[in-house]
Design a protein around this motif. Structure first.
Motif, short mmCIF file in Angstrom:
data_model
loop_
_atom_site.label_atom_id
_atom_site.label_comp_id
_atom_site.label_asym_id
_atom_site.label_seq_id
_atom_site.Cartn_x
_atom_site.Cartn_y
_atom_site.Cartn_z
N HIS A 177 27.88 15.95 92.18
CA HIS A 177 26.23 15.81 92.09
C HIS A 177 25.77 17.47 92.16
O HIS A 177 25.75 18.08 93.04
CB HIS A 177 25.52 15.18 93.02
N TYR A 181 17.87 16.99 93.57
CA TYR A 181 16.49 16.61 93.15
C TYR A 181 16.04 16.74 91.62
O TYR A 181 15.47 15.92 90.96
CB TYR A 181 15.20 17.27 93.70
N ASN A 183 16.63 16.82 87.26
CA ASN A 183 17.16 16.19 86.31
C ASN A 183 17.46 14.56 86.35
O ASN A 183 18.35 14.13 86.00
CB ASN A 183 18.86 16.96 85.86
N LYS A 184 16.44 14.10 87.15
CA LYS A 184 16.47 12.64 87.56
C LYS A 184 15.43 11.77 86.61
O LYS A 184 15.53 10.60 86.64
CB LYS A 184 16.15 12.20 88.79
N MET A 188 11.68 8.15 87.76
CA MET A 188 12.61 8.20 89.14
C MET A 188 12.00 9.51 90.25
O MET A 188 11.99 9.12 91.28
CB MET A 188 13.91 8.64 88.50
N ASN A 189 11.60 10.40 89.61
CA ASN A 189 11.20 11.57 90.24
C ASN A 189 9.88 11.05 91.11
O ASN A 189 9.62 11.45 92.48
CB ASN A 189 10.82 12.84 89.57
N CYS A 192 10.77 8.71 93.83
CA CYS A 192 11.42 9.16 95.15
C CYS A 192 10.25 9.82 95.75
O CYS A 192 10.22 9.88 97.19
CB CYS A 192 12.30 10.20 94.61
N TYR A 246 25.69 7.70 84.62
CA TYR A 246 25.11 7.54 85.75
C TYR A 246 25.72 6.40 86.27
O TYR A 246 25.77 5.16 85.48
CB TYR A 246 23.67 7.20 85.47
N ARG A 252 24.25 11.11 89.97
CA ARG A 252 23.01 10.78 90.53
C ARG A 252 21.80 11.37 89.66
O ARG A 252 20.64 11.58 90.03
CB ARG A 252 22.87 10.75 91.75
N TYR A 253 21.96 12.06 88.45
CA TYR A 253 21.15 12.55 87.57
C TYR A 253 21.13 11.88 86.48
O TYR A 253 22.03 11.62 85.92
CB TYR A 253 21.27 14.19 87.61
N LEU A 254 20.15 11.98 85.49
CA LEU A 254 20.15 11.02 84.13
C LEU A 254 20.23 12.24 83.08
O LEU A 254 20.84 11.57 81.87
CB LEU A 254 18.69 10.53 84.03
#
Length: 436
Positions: A177, A181, A183-184, A188-189, A192, A246, A252-254
Motif C-alpha cells: 500500500h 489516505y 487515491n481512494k 470512499m474518502n 472514511c 483492488y 487499498r487505493y482505487l
C-alpha cells in the motif's frame, strides 16, 4: 577439489552435492562411480555408499537420493550430531545420518509437495515441518551441517582448501500500500472521514483530511527517507511492488498515481524493483503475467524477480508459473507467522522440481525474518525485534549466507501500531551493515 564416490548415478545427488560443496563451502567436487579410481585418488575423499572402504569420510546413503518421484518419507527418529539435530539416521558410517539426503529433503521442500495441511490462505503450516519438530527452525541447519562436514574433512585432509562465499545483507521492502489516505476516490474518502468523526478519532480525521488536501505527505509514502537511509549506509535493497487490482487482500487505493509511478522509476535507478503479485495472481498465471507487464511498462525495463503476496505459494505450481513468466529470482521462501529458515539454509539455491527430478534456472533466495511476524505473531517491541534480528543475522554471518529481511513501507510509517519501528529499522540497518 574433493572426490566423492557413489555406486549409483542420481540427479538428486548431483544437485545436493553442488549446493553443499560449490555454493556453501566453496570447493569443487568430482564424482566417480569407479571404485578403483576412488581408492587410487589422492584427493580429499568422501565415500557415499554402503561399503566401508576404509578411506575418507564415510556416509551411508538413505534411499531418497536414489529414488524418483515423491513418496512419504520417514524422518523420525531424530538424533543429535555435534550438538545439532539430525534425521535420516544410519547405523554405520563416520557421520550418523545421511547429511546429503537430509539436506536435499529440506532445500527442495520435499515435505511440502501435495501437502493438504494448509491454512486459510492455502499456505503450508510451519508446525508440520521437520525442522520445527526438531527445534531448529531458527537455525540455518543445512549450512551448519555443511560446515561441520568441512571440519571432518580438515581433520583427515588439513591441506584441503575452501573458498566460502561472503556474507551478504539484503534489506527488502514489500510495497502493498503506497498510500494510507490518498487515491481512494471522493466517496470512499468521505465515508472514511465520517467514520473517523463518528468514532471520535479526531487525530486520524485531521491526518486524513490534511493528507487528502495535499497539505501533508501521506505517511505510507515514505520512499524518499528509505532511499536516503540506504544511500547513507551504502546498502542495496530490493523493492517488491504490488500492481494487482483492488481487493480484500490486495491494494487499498482505487486510482493510479502518476507521482507513485515516477517514484518507482526513481527507486529502480538505485535498487532492484521486482513484482509483488496480487493475492488472486498467486495461482493464476494470466493474472500474474498481466501484473508483471504493467510493472514493466511503469519501469521501462524487464522485471526478473518476484515475491508472493501473503507468501502464498505451492510446490511446484507457483515456481513453474514463475519460470513460465521469465522470472529468474524468487524471494518468497519464508513463513508468514514464524521467523527462521523454511528451507534450512540461508544461501540461494536453484529450484529443483521434484515431480520431474530436474534442476531449473529459477533461483530461490531464502529470507529469514519479517516485520509482521515479529509484531503480530510474537508481540515483540521494537527493542525485542531489534535483538532478535541481530541474533538471526549473526547466525547467517557465521555460515557466510545471505541475511534477507522483509519489511513493509507501511510498517515504517508513523502509526500507533508501528510506533518506534522506523527508528529501530534504521538502527538495524546500521548495526548489520557495520558488522558485514
Amino acid at each position: 577439489m574433493i572426490i566423492v564416490f557413489s555406486d549409483k548415478k542420481s540427479p538428486r545427488l548431483n544437485y545436493i552435492l553442488s549446493r553443499i560443496f560449490n555454493d556453501i563451502l566453496g570447493v569443487e567436487v568430482y564424482f566417480t562411480f569407479d571404485e578403483e579410481e576412488f581408492l587410487a585418488s589422492t584427493l580429499p575423499s568422501i565415500n557415499y555408499s554402503a561399503k566401508n572402504m576404509q578411506k575418507g569420510v564415510w556416509i551411508v546413503p538413505h534411499t531418497l537420493l536414489y529414488s524418483s518421484g515423491i513418496s512419504r518419507q520417514k524422518t523420525e527418529p531424530i538424533s543429535s550430531w555435534k550438538n545439532m539435530p539430525v534425521f535420516f539416521l544410519q547405523e554405520q558410517g563416520d557421520i550418523p545420518f545421511d547429511m546429503f539426503a537430509a539436506s536435499f529433503y529440506l532445500i527442495t521442500r520435499y515435505e511440502e509437495y501435495h501437502s493438504t495441511a494448509l491454512d486459510n490462505h492455502g499456505r503450508y503450516e510451519y508446525t508440520d515441518s521437520i525442522i520445527y519438530r526438531m527445534g531448529c527452525i531458527q537455525e540455518p541447519i543445512v549450512d551448519q551441517w555443511a560446515y561441520a562436514l568441512k571440519d571432518e574433512l580438515l581433520k583427515l585432509y588439513p591441506e584441503c582448501t575452501f573458498t566460502p562465499r561472503k556474507f551478504r545483507f539484503i534489506p527488502t521492502i514489500d510495497i502493498d500500500h503506497p498510500y494510507l489516505y490518498r487515491n481512494k476516490g471522493f466517496i470512499m474518502n468521505l465515508l472514511c472521514l465520517m467514520k473517523d468523526l463518528t468514532g471520535r478519532k479526531f487525530t486520524v480525521f485531521r491526518e486524513r483530511l490534511l493528507t487528502i488536501l495535499h497539505l501533508k505527505e501521506d505517511i505510507y509514502f515514505n520512499f524518499e527517507s528509505l532511499l536516503q537511509l540506504y544511500r547513507t549506509e551504502e546498502v542495496k535493497g530490493l523493492f517488491f511492488v504490488h500492481r494487482g487490482p483492488y481487493g480484500k487482500f490486495d491494494r487499498r487505493y482505487l486510482y493510479p498515481s502518476r507521482r507513485y509511478r515516477k517514484m518507482l522509476r526513481r527507486i529502480s535507478q538505485e535498487h532492484a524493483v521486482y513484482i509483488h503479485p496480487s493475492y488472486i495472481a498467486a495461482f493464476n498465471n494470466l493474472q500474474f503475467c498481466k501484473e508483471k507487464m504493467e510493472l514493466e511498462r511503469v519501469l521501462n525495463h524487464k522485471v526478473e524477480g518476484s515475491r508472493q503476496h501473503y507468501l502464498r505459494f505451492r510446490f511446484p505450481e507457483t515456481f513453474r508459473q514463475l519460470l513460465a513468466a521469465d522470472i529468474k529470482d524468487d524471494y518468497s521462501v519464508l513463513y508468514s507467522n514464524q521467523y527462521g529458515f523454511r528451507a534450512g539454509t540461508s544461501i540461494p539455491f536453484p529450484f529443483y522440481d521434484m515431480e520431474i527430478d530436474q534442476e531449473t534456472k529459477l533461483t530461490i533466495h531464502p529470507s529469514s525474518i519479517m516485520d509482521v511476524t515479529l509484531l503480530r505473531d510474537f508481540k515483540m517491541s521494537p527493542k525485542e525485534a531489534f535483538n532478535k534480528i541481530v541474533e538471526i543475522a549473526e547466525k547467517v554471518k557465521a555460515v557466510n549466507g545471505d541475511f534477507i529481511t522483509l519489511f513493509h513501507n507501511s510498517s515504517l510509517a508513523d502509526t500507533a501500531e508501528w510506533e518506534g519501528w522506523e527508528r529501530m529499522y534504521s538502527e538495524m540497518i546500521r548495526k548489520i551493515n557495520i558488522t558485514k
